[in-house]
Structures are given as C-alpha cells and as structure tokens.
Scaffold this motif. Structure first.
Motif, short mmCIF file in Angstrom:
data_model
loop_
_atom_site.label_atom_id
_atom_site.label_comp_id
_atom_site.label_asym_id
_atom_site.label_seq_id
_atom_site.Cartn_x
_atom_site.Cartn_y
_atom_site.Cartn_z
N ALA A 41 -3.08 11.66 -63.49
CA ALA A 41 -3.25 11.37 -62.06
C ALA A 41 -2.34 12.27 -61.22
N TYR A 42 -1.12 12.48 -61.69
CA TYR A 42 -0.19 13.37 -60.98
C TYR A 42 -0.74 14.79 -60.90
N LEU A 43 -1.32 15.27 -62.00
CA LEU A 43 -1.89 16.62 -61.98
C LEU A 43 -3.08 16.70 -61.03
N ALA A 44 -3.86 15.62 -60.99
CA ALA A 44 -5.04 15.64 -60.12
C ALA A 44 -4.67 15.57 -58.65
N VAL A 45 -3.54 14.94 -58.33
CA VAL A 45 -3.11 14.85 -56.93
C VAL A 45 -2.92 16.24 -56.33
N GLY A 46 -2.49 17.18 -57.15
CA GLY A 46 -2.32 18.55 -56.65
C GLY A 46 -3.60 19.15 -56.14
N GLY A 47 -4.73 18.67 -56.63
CA GLY A 47 -6.01 19.20 -56.17
C GLY A 47 -6.45 18.64 -54.84
N LEU A 48 -5.73 17.65 -54.31
CA LEU A 48 -6.10 17.05 -53.02
C LEU A 48 -5.41 17.72 -51.84
N ALA A 49 -4.34 18.45 -52.11
CA ALA A 49 -3.58 19.08 -51.01
C ALA A 49 -4.20 20.41 -50.65
N TRP A 50 -5.38 20.37 -50.09
CA TRP A 50 -6.07 21.61 -49.78
C TRP A 50 -6.33 21.75 -48.29
N ARG A 51 -6.45 23.00 -47.90
CA ARG A 51 -6.81 23.35 -46.52
C ARG A 51 -8.33 23.52 -46.47
N PRO A 52 -8.88 23.75 -45.33
CA PRO A 52 -10.35 23.88 -45.25
C PRO A 52 -10.89 24.92 -46.24
N VAL A 53 -11.89 24.49 -47.01
CA VAL A 53 -12.49 25.35 -48.03
C VAL A 53 -14.00 25.32 -47.84
N PRO A 54 -14.70 26.27 -48.45
CA PRO A 54 -16.16 26.32 -48.26
C PRO A 54 -16.89 25.08 -48.76
N HIS A 55 -16.43 24.50 -49.86
CA HIS A 55 -17.17 23.39 -50.48
C HIS A 55 -16.21 22.25 -50.84
N PRO A 56 -15.72 21.49 -49.88
CA PRO A 56 -14.75 20.44 -50.19
C PRO A 56 -15.31 19.32 -51.06
N LEU A 57 -16.60 19.01 -50.86
CA LEU A 57 -17.18 17.93 -51.66
C LEU A 57 -17.20 18.29 -53.15
N LEU A 58 -17.40 19.56 -53.45
CA LEU A 58 -17.35 19.98 -54.85
C LEU A 58 -15.96 19.79 -55.45
N LEU A 59 -14.94 20.10 -54.64
CA LEU A 59 -13.57 19.89 -55.13
C LEU A 59 -13.31 18.42 -55.45
N ILE A 60 -13.72 17.54 -54.54
CA ILE A 60 -13.52 16.10 -54.77
C ILE A 60 -14.33 15.63 -55.98
N ALA A 61 -15.54 16.14 -56.12
CA ALA A 61 -16.38 15.74 -57.26
C ALA A 61 -15.75 16.17 -58.58
N MET A 62 -15.19 17.40 -58.60
CA MET A 62 -14.57 17.87 -59.83
C MET A 62 -13.34 17.04 -60.19
N LEU A 63 -12.56 16.65 -59.16
CA LEU A 63 -11.40 15.79 -59.41
C LEU A 63 -11.84 14.45 -59.99
N ALA A 64 -12.89 13.88 -59.42
CA ALA A 64 -13.37 12.58 -59.89
C ALA A 64 -13.89 12.68 -61.32
N ILE A 65 -14.68 13.73 -61.59
CA ILE A 65 -15.21 13.91 -62.95
C ILE A 65 -14.06 14.09 -63.95
N TYR A 66 -13.06 14.87 -63.56
CA TYR A 66 -11.92 15.09 -64.45
C TYR A 66 -11.20 13.78 -64.77
N LEU A 67 -10.91 12.99 -63.72
CA LEU A 67 -10.16 11.75 -63.94
C LEU A 67 -10.97 10.76 -64.78
N VAL A 68 -12.25 10.62 -64.49
CA VAL A 68 -13.09 9.70 -65.27
C VAL A 68 -13.14 10.12 -66.73
#
Length: 348
Positions: free
Chosen positions: A18-45
C-alpha cells in the motif's frame, strides 16, 4: 492474542505494498489519469490476492506439521500466479503510457518498478519461483523500452532482482531449517522409543527374575540343604518348578493364572507339557489374549494326553494349536488323541 508468523507477514506485506502504491497517487495532470488509477487498483487487488488467497498444499510431510508460516510448503494457485505475471507484463507499460512522455521519470510513473518487485517477491514466497523471475524479466524489459536501461537500473530494476533473490534465499533457508527440525524430531522420537523399549525389557527381566526366584527359590534352597537327596514330593515340586520356568521363558504370552494352574495339574498327573510362543500372538490386544487364554484353559481342563504340545500358529486365522499324544496299553507308538486349533479373535 497469539499471532502466527504468516499473519504478521501478511499484514506487513499489505502495509508495504500500500505504501508503494501511494507513490502513484502523487501525480500532476497527465494525459490519462483514469488509466493510472486503474493500474493502481489492479496492482493492489492482485497483490493482496496473492497474499491472502487460500493456498494449495504441495506436499504434506513432517515439515508441514512441525513448522508454521513460511516453512510450510504452500503454493500459490496456478491461476493466481498467471494473473500476477500478467500484471507484471501490463501494469508498467500502461502506467508509463498514461503518464505521458514528459512525466515517465516521475515517482508517480516509476512506482511500478518497486510495486511489481514487491509483488514478485510475494509470488516467490508463495513458491512460484519461475513465475517470479519471469515477472522480473518482463518488468525490466518494459522499463528498458519506456525509460531506457540506465534509468531502469537506477530507479528500481536492480532492486527488483535483489528483492526476489533475497526472497528465494530466505524461503530456501527456512525450508532447510524446517527439514533439519523435522529430522531432529524424528531422531528424538526414535531415541525415545528405543529408551522406552529398553525400559520395558528391563522391567520384564525384573519380573522374570522375581518369578523365577518365587518358583524355584524354595526348591533350590531345599536341594542345597539336602545335598540333592530329595524325596518324591520334593522331586515333584522341582519338576513342576522347572516346567513353570520353561513356560514363563518360552510362552509367557499364553499364560495367565488359570492356564498356569491347569499346566501344573497336567504335570502333576505325569504329563509332559511343552509351551512355545513363536510370535503368533503379536499384534493382539489384551482382550484378544484373554479370549485365547480362556479357551486354552478350557482345553487343558479336559485334556488327558501323556504329552501336550501348545504352540502359537503362524497361519492366518489360527492363533494357537494344541496337540496331545498318548500311548495305549497295546500300542508301542504314540498316537494323536487331541488336536485343537484356537482361532484368532474377530477383533484382532
């Protein structure tokens, strides 16, 4: 409350991933934010699935019984290992694609290097080494393609190799320690059984010596006092003592108080009696032995043969064979006048 090793490690694994995944949330505007969130969710699950999913036991043995947690040989199910491998192949590439060319070296884009390394270490602990190392190779290849080999090595590829290697080394060491513990326990068990058997033999010898002294002691004392000049009654007692001692040495498993009294009665009337226990009673419980001895006492009570042979039988279904032989007045040779087979008890 007592916590098992596996519970503690599972909680630590969840917290760390969970600590490693938190680092993926501290992002600035990116082209595809939903993909980033989806990848974090898939990784954690996927990671938590690999931690908590019930294991398939590979090979139950003494190690599995004697040790707990890491040392038990529990294997991650094949489908879960395939999912973890697919995540290792897809999540890094999609994450870098979603972050865009300008942000691929940012921490919210490179978190997958550490996150997937942790996932592959978990897969290694769950006894899927080939899947873990294949995931490390896929992760390193994706990182090399998207951010270059040097940056990949700097930002986490080397750490992935180290984490998975250390996980494999630790599981090997724990398994070896568990095997050594199992072997030591087995040696201790054999030693305890040997000591118990020796103690049982010593007790048996003490009982035999006590019985011999009880039976033969008075006769030997009288023989010494008279210099071997015994009357008929004393000679009879000496013969009975000798026969009783032979019975105790050769056929103790067949004897109880009733059988002993009937053997003595047979010898007092002049019969020659031979009792041999050659192992046919091995494995019988006390109830089975009592059944056989009761039937043997009944046979001896009705026997009138000059010679009696009582032997345990090696044949299946027959526990004891009783044979009687006698010589008639007009016959020079002995003939069999008693033959009785005592069957094995039904519950034996």
């Amino acid at each position: 409350m007592t916590l098992s090793v596996r519970t503690v490690l599972s909680v630590l694994g969840v917290a760390f991933t969970a600590y490693l995944a938190v680092g993926g949330l501290a992002w600035r505007p990116v082209p595809h934010p939903l993909l980033l969130i989806a990848m974090l969710a898939i990784y954690l699950v996927t990671t938590w699935l690999c931690i908590f999913w019930p294991a398939r036991q590979a090979a139950p043995d003494a190690t599995a019984v004697l040790t707990a947690g890491l040392s038990r040989r529990f294997v991650l199910p094949g489908w879960a290992a395939a999912v973890a491998l697919a995540v290792a192949a897809v999540v890094p590439s999609v994450t870098w694609y979603a972050a865009g060319p300008e942000s691929r070296l940012e921490s919210f884009a490179t978190w997958s290097l550490g996150g997937l390394a942790a996932l592959m270490a978990i897969v290694m602990v769950r006894r899927r080494p080939w899947v873990a190392w294949t995931g490390v190779v896929l992760l390193t290849a994706a990182a090399t393609i998207w951010i270059g080999l040097l940056d990949a090595l700097t930002l986490g590829a080397v750490g992935a190799v180290v984490w998975v290697g250390v996980a494999q080394l630790l599981t090997w060491l724990v398994d070896r320690a568990a095997r050594d513990t199992a072997e030591l326990t087995e040696v201790q068990r054999h030693a305890s059984e040997w000591l118990a058997s020796q103690e049982g033999r010593r007790r048996e010898r003490r009982v035999q010596v006590w019985r011999a002294l009880t039976v033969a002691g008075p006769v030997l004392t009288r023989t010494i006092e008279t210099g071997g000049q015994l009357d008929d009654d004393e000679r009879m007692r000496a013969r009975l003592a000798e026969g009783s001692l032979r019975d105790e040495l050769r056929g103790r498993g067949l004897l109880d108080d009733d059988v002993r009294r009937r053997l003595e009665a047979a010898r007092r009337r002049g019969a020659s009696v031979t009792v041999l226990d050659e192992g046919g009673l091995d494995g019988l419980d006390e109830r089975g032995l009592q059944t056989i001895r009761a039937e043997l006492a009944g046979i001896l009570d009705q026997a009138h043969s000059d010679r009696l042979y009582i032997r345990t039988s090696p044949h299946d279904g027959i526990a004891v064979t009783v044979v009687g032989r006698s010589r008639s007045a007009d016959d020079a040779e002995e003939s069999v006048d008693l033959w009785h087979e005592i069957a094995q008890p039904p519950h034996a």
